[in-house]
Write a protein that holds these residues in place. Structure first.
Motif, PDB file in Angstrom:
ATOM      1  N   ASP A  27       0.483  32.914 -23.887  1.00 45.92           N
ATOM      2  CA  ASP A  27      -0.293  34.154 -23.870  1.00 45.92           C
ATOM      3  C   ASP A  27      -1.506  34.078 -24.784  1.00 45.92           C
ATOM      4  OD1 ASP A  27       1.368  35.260 -22.055  1.00 45.92           O
ATOM      5  OD2 ASP A  27       2.343  36.675 -23.409  1.00 45.92           O
ATOM      6  N   TYR A  28      -1.349  33.398 -25.923  1.00 43.62           N
ATOM      7  CA  TYR A  28      -2.477  33.275 -26.854  1.00 43.62           C
ATOM      8  C   TYR A  28      -3.646  32.563 -26.193  1.00 43.62           C
ATOM      9  CZ  TYR A  28      -5.343  31.466 -30.650  1.00 43.62           C
ATOM     10  OH  TYR A  28      -6.398  31.130 -31.445  1.00 43.62           O
ATOM     11  N   TYR A  29      -3.397  31.414 -25.548  1.00 44.78           N
ATOM     12  CA  TYR A  29      -4.486  30.647 -24.943  1.00 44.78           C
ATOM     13  C   TYR A  29      -5.009  31.302 -23.678  1.00 44.78           C
ATOM     14  CZ  TYR A  29      -4.218  26.761 -28.187  1.00 44.78           C
ATOM     15  OH  TYR A  29      -4.287  25.993 -29.317  1.00 44.78           O
ATOM     16  N   VAL A  30      -4.162  31.988 -22.934  1.00 46.52           N
ATOM     17  CA  VAL A  30      -4.622  32.691 -21.749  1.00 46.52           C
ATOM     18  C   VAL A  30      -5.541  33.856 -22.127  1.00 46.52           C
ATOM     19  CG1 VAL A  30      -3.888  34.151 -19.822  1.00 46.52           C
ATOM     20  CG2 VAL A  30      -2.677  32.010 -20.296  1.00 46.52           C
ATOM     21  N   ASN A  31      -5.163  34.586 -23.185  1.00 44.15           N
ATOM     22  CA  ASN A  31      -5.907  35.784 -23.567  1.00 44.15           C
ATOM     23  C   ASN A  31      -7.146  35.505 -24.409  1.00 44.15           C
ATOM     24  OD1 ASN A  31      -4.039  37.460 -22.279  1.00 44.15           O
ATOM     25  ND2 ASN A  31      -2.719  37.545 -24.079  1.00 44.15           N
ATOM     26  N   THR A  32      -7.158  34.383 -25.127  1.00 43.05           N
ATOM     27  CA  THR A  32      -8.271  34.124 -26.042  1.00 43.05           C
ATOM     28  C   THR A  32      -9.152  32.950 -25.644  1.00 43.05           C
ATOM     29  OG1 THR A  32      -6.978  32.656 -27.478  1.00 43.05           O
ATOM     30  CG2 THR A  32      -6.891  35.030 -27.952  1.00 43.05           C
ATOM     31  N   ARG A  33      -8.667  32.049 -24.796  1.00 43.13           N
ATOM     32  CA  ARG A  33      -9.425  30.849 -24.446  1.00 43.13           C
ATOM     33  C   ARG A  33      -9.720  30.736 -22.962  1.00 43.13           C
ATOM     34  NH1 ARG A  33      -9.513  31.388 -29.106  1.00 43.13           N
ATOM     35  NH2 ARG A  33      -9.223  29.841 -30.762  1.00 43.13           N
ATOM     36  N   GLY A  34      -9.277  31.703 -22.174  1.00 46.80           N
ATOM     37  CA  GLY A  34      -9.573  31.680 -20.752  1.00 46.80           C
ATOM     38  C   GLY A  34      -8.761  30.686 -19.960  1.00 46.80           C
ATOM     39  N   TYR A  35      -7.640  30.204 -20.498  1.00 46.37           N
ATOM     40  CA  TYR A  35      -6.789  29.282 -19.761  1.00 46.37           C
ATOM     41  C   TYR A  35      -6.069  30.003 -18.626  1.00 46.37           C
ATOM     42  CZ  TYR A  35      -7.201  25.405 -23.102  1.00 46.37           C
ATOM     43  OH  TYR A  35      -7.670  24.379 -23.882  1.00 46.37           O
ATOM     44  N   ASP A  36      -5.668  29.234 -17.617  1.00 47.26           N
ATOM     45  CA  ASP A  36      -4.858  29.744 -16.524  1.00 47.26           C
ATOM     46  C   ASP A  36      -3.392  29.499 -16.861  1.00 47.26           C
ATOM     47  OD1 ASP A  36      -3.645  30.483 -14.196  1.00 47.26           O
ATOM     48  OD2 ASP A  36      -4.780  29.138 -12.890  1.00 47.26           O
ATOM     49  N   ALA A  37      -2.564  30.521 -16.752  1.00 49.96           N
ATOM     50  CA  ALA A  37      -1.149  30.374 -17.089  1.00 49.96           C
ATOM     51  C   ALA A  37      -0.475  29.302 -16.251  1.00 49.96           C
ATOM     52  CB  ALA A  37      -0.430  31.713 -16.918  1.00 49.96           C
ATOM     53  N   ASP A  38      -0.951  29.079 -15.017  1.00 54.62           N
ATOM     54  CA  ASP A  38      -0.350  28.059 -14.159  1.00 54.62           C
ATOM     55  C   ASP A  38      -0.643  26.645 -14.652  1.00 54.62           C
ATOM     56  OD1 ASP A  38       0.633  30.032 -12.506  1.00 54.62           O
ATOM     57  OD2 ASP A  38      -1.129  30.007 -11.186  1.00 54.62           O
ATOM     58  N   ALA A  39      -1.640  26.491 -15.553  1.00 57.95           N
ATOM     59  CA  ALA A  39      -1.965  25.160 -16.069  1.00 57.95           C
ATOM     60  C   ALA A  39      -0.918  24.653 -17.051  1.00 57.95           C
ATOM     61  CB  ALA A  39      -3.331  25.180 -16.756  1.00 57.95           C
ATOM     62  N   PHE A  40      -0.080  25.534 -17.558  1.00 59.58           N
ATOM     63  CA  PHE A  40       0.934  25.135 -18.537  1.00 59.58           C
ATOM     64  C   PHE A  40       2.151  24.605 -17.771  1.00 59.58           C
ATOM     65  CE2 PHE A  40      -1.903  27.741 -20.839  1.00 59.58           C
ATOM     66  CZ  PHE A  40      -1.810  27.386 -22.170  1.00 59.58           C
ATOM     67  N   TRP A  41       1.982  23.396 -17.230  1.00 56.65           N
ATOM     68  CA  TRP A  41       2.965  22.808 -16.338  1.00 56.65           C
ATOM     69  C   TRP A  41       4.211  22.317 -17.057  1.00 56.65           C
ATOM     70  CZ3 TRP A  41       3.951  17.809 -17.733  1.00 56.65           C
ATOM     71  CH2 TRP A  41       2.965  17.169 -18.512  1.00 56.65           C
ATOM     72  N   ALA A  42       4.154  22.154 -18.387  1.00 52.99           N
ATOM     73  CA  ALA A  42       5.299  21.614 -19.114  1.00 52.99           C
ATOM     74  C   ALA A  42       6.458  22.598 -19.173  1.00 52.99           C
ATOM     75  CB  ALA A  42       4.887  21.205 -20.532  1.00 52.99           C
ATOM     76  N   GLY A  43       6.204  23.859 -18.894  1.00 48.45           N
ATOM     77  CA  GLY A  43       7.267  24.850 -18.911  1.00 48.45           C
ATOM     78  C   GLY A  43       7.431  25.485 -20.271  1.00 48.45           C
ATOM     79  N   GLY A  44       8.141  26.617 -20.307  1.00 47.81           N
ATOM     80  CA  GLY A  44       8.363  27.300 -21.569  1.00 47.81           C
ATOM     81  C   GLY A  44       7.118  27.994 -22.057  1.00 47.81           C
ATOM     82  N   SER A  45       7.073  28.274 -23.360  1.00 53.33           N
ATOM     83  CA  SER A  45       5.946  28.986 -23.962  1.00 53.33           C
ATOM     84  C   SER A  45       5.110  28.078 -24.846  1.00 53.33           C
ATOM     85  CB  SER A  45       6.467  30.176 -24.786  1.00 53.33           C
ATOM     86  OG  SER A  45       7.164  31.079 -23.975  1.00 53.33           O
ATOM     87  N   LEU A  46       5.195  26.754 -24.635  1.00 52.92           N
ATOM     88  CA  LEU A  46       4.484  25.800 -25.468  1.00 52.92           C
ATOM     89  C   LEU A  46       3.161  25.410 -24.817  1.00 52.92           C
ATOM     90  CD1 LEU A  46       7.498  23.535 -26.427  1.00 52.92           C
ATOM     91  CD2 LEU A  46       6.613  25.514 -27.657  1.00 52.92           C
TER      92      LEU A  46
END
Length: 283
Positions: A27-46
């Motif tokens: 959530d931090y990187y999605v909300n502050t850096r414009g990342y796409d949540a689907d890019a976090f392919w490793a799973g979990g909240s890391l």
């Protein structure tokens, strides 16, 4: 600071679920850096690079991931380990025996936690080279940038760099290609199009600041005198080497998270060298 970062990193590896729930990295990187949540392919909240493709980890088989500690992503933790190595070398004489032992052991532990291959390579190079820097004038560090550029162009000419490979040589090739394909507007920092160059730090810096500022900053940093104290010389050479070794493949060095300590150490050693020079009686 080192002890705090080490403890949080160990907690992250032991209980990644608690760590992820507490920091909520995605959530931090999605909300502050414009990342796409689907890019976090490793799973979990890391962070998205908490795992390497194909399980390429230093501790593969133990069920661990790449730790980030307080930095929330592994590359910055690796950069911290490199900067702490420069600090340890610069202040070796001022540290107690127990302080030296702690800094060496904890830095090694952080490298394992973050699975920092580039950081480990840079630190091993520093262990071999920085002791020699005690005898080298600190302004000689200005030659590191042209030497690095020359070696990269030579490696590319002999086909040693692969601009599309997912490895160290590939990352170097990507950075060199990005730098070599910049047009005049991008080199002057006035291009209307801002390319995403996360894997080419110096090209990313140039397109936002211009090649003139990049070269001016390099000359200002490298030609500033630190004096003759062995620790200050090692700090100067270590800082400039770290810049040219990391910027071809990553812009993470520009992050305040780890750069803050490096610039604080730079300023401290500069001030210490000036103080020593002012207190030296004239011949």
């Amino acid at each position: 600071m080192q002890a705090c970062i080490l403890l949080v990193g160990m907690w992250e590896l032991a209980r990644p679920d608690q760590y992820g729930a507490f920091f909520n990295v995605v959530d931090y990187y999605v909300n502050t850096r414009g990342y796409d949540a689907d890019a976090f392919w490793a799973g979990g909240s890391l962070f998205l690079s908490s795992e390497r493709p194909g399980g390429r980890l230093l501790l593969n088989g133990f069920g661990f991931h790449r730790g980030s500690s307080l930095f929330l992503e592994p590359v910055s933790l690796g950069n911290w380990a490199v900067v702490v190595t420069i600090f340890t070398a610069a202040c070796w004489r001022e540290l107690s025996r127990w302080g030296r032992a702690f800094m060496v052991a904890s830095t090694f532990a952080l490298l394992v936690i973050c699975d920092g291959r580039l950081a480990m390579t840079v630190i091993l190079l520093f262990c071999l080279y920085l002791p020699l820097c005690r005898y080298l004038p600190d302004r000689w560090s200005a030659i590191y940038l042209p030497v690095m550029l020359g070696l990269l162009w030579l490696g590319d000419a002999f086909g040693l760099l692969m601009p599309n490979g997912d490895n160290f040589a590939g990352r170097l090739g990507i950075g060199l290609h990005a730098l070599g394909t910049m047009d005049a507007a991008a080199l002057l920092g006035v291009s209307p199009e801002f390319a995403r160059l996360d894997d080419a730090g110096w090209a990313d810096f140039i397109q936002s600041q211009s090649v003139l500022i990049a070269l001016g900053l390099w000359l200002a940093l490298s030609l500033t005198g630190f004096g003759r104290a062995p620790g200050d010389r090692m700090a100067k050479h270590g800082t400039m080497l770290f810049l040219i070794l990391c910027l071809p493949i990553s812009n993470s060095l520009l992050s305040i998270k780890t750069a803050a300590l490096m610039w604080a150490l730079y300023g401290f050693c500069f001030a210490r060298g000036r103080r020593a020079a002012d207190s030296t009686p004239p011949a």
